[in-house]
Design an enzyme around this catalytic site. Structure first.
Site, PDB file in Angstrom:
ATOM      1  CG  PHE A  65       6.539  27.339  23.423  1.00  0.00           C
ATOM      2  CD1 PHE A  65       6.049  26.051  23.596  1.00  0.00           C
ATOM      3  CD2 PHE A  65       6.426  28.230  24.474  1.00  0.00           C
ATOM      4  CE1 PHE A  65       5.479  25.661  24.794  1.00  0.00           C
ATOM      5  CE2 PHE A  65       5.864  27.852  25.679  1.00  0.00           C
ATOM      6  CZ  PHE A  65       5.380  26.568  25.836  1.00  0.00           C
ATOM      7  CB  CYS A  66       3.369  25.792  18.657  1.00  0.00           C
ATOM      8  SG  CYS A  66       4.254  26.059  17.102  1.00  0.00           S
ATOM      9  CB  THR A  67       3.919  20.763  18.356  1.00  0.00           C
ATOM     10  OG1 THR A  67       2.898  20.701  19.344  1.00  0.00           O
ATOM     11  CG2 THR A  67       4.527  19.389  18.168  1.00  0.00           C
ATOM     12  CB  ILE A  95       8.227  21.477  21.894  1.00  0.00           C
ATOM     13  CG1 ILE A  95       7.450  22.633  22.517  1.00  0.00           C
ATOM     14  CG2 ILE A  95       8.700  20.505  22.970  1.00  0.00           C
ATOM     15  CD1 ILE A  95       6.054  22.257  22.955  1.00  0.00           C
TER      16      ILE A  95
END
Length: 184
Positions: A65-67, A95
């Site tokens: 996952f990332c932003t 996110i």
């Protein structure tokens, strides 16, 4: 994300969960159980992933996952195409999408993401929970207020507590504070 809480789906191994963001982002917030790559720049991710996954079977379940979803797409491609992993998934939309979904559909559900999501706009950070996970750059207490130093010659990315932000006029140090006050 709900599937990763605890032991994963029945009969499946718990996935390795990699936070593909840089250290300044992961220091203020992340998902429970996630392993940050601890990189200063995204380009450093490949070497870290090679080391982290060197002894893992190619069918190891891996979630990323990332932003906003872009970096974890790139990491997923690297893991499958370059490293040969076969069980790779990602948090689609990152996110930001998780936060939107949680707020729109499950307001009573506790967020598995703790702290602040670092974002790349004027807000700098979007507080998801009240958890303070980082340390204030000036006093060392737990804090989660993200900003850049108010001294335009410095502009250092930092975390500060409310008291230090006020006392230092939004600057990262006494020297920067003096510049801000003398130029203002």
């Amino acid at each position: 994300a709900k599937q990763t809480k605890g032991k994963g789906r029945e009969g499946e191994d718990t996935p390795l969960i990699f936070d593909c963001r840089n250290t300044y982002e992961t220091s203020v917030g992340t998902f429970d159980g996630a392993k940050p790559l601890k990189t200063e720049n995204f380009r450093d991710s490949w070497e870290v992933l090679q080391a982290e996954l060197a002894d893992k079977p190619k069918d190891t379940p891996i979630m990323t996952f990332c932003t906003g979803g872009i970096r974890c797409v790139k990491v997923g491609a690297y893991l499958t195409q370059e490293m040969g992993f076969t069980n790779v998934s990602r948090l689609a939309g990152g996110i930001i999408a998780y936060d939107r979904t949680l707020n729109a559909n499950a307001t009573s559900e506790e967020s598995m993401f703790k702290g602040v999501n670092y974002v790349f706009d004027g807000r700098v950070g979007r507080q998801i929970t009240g958890d303070a996970m980082a340390e204030c750059i000036t006093c060392g207490c737990k804090a989660n207020l993200l900003s850049n130093c108010a001294n335009n010659n410095c502009h250092r990315r930092m975390v500060q507590c409310e008291a230090c932000r006020t006392m230092f006029a939004g600057a990262c140090s006494e020297a920067c504070k003096q510049r801000v006050l003398n130029n203002g």
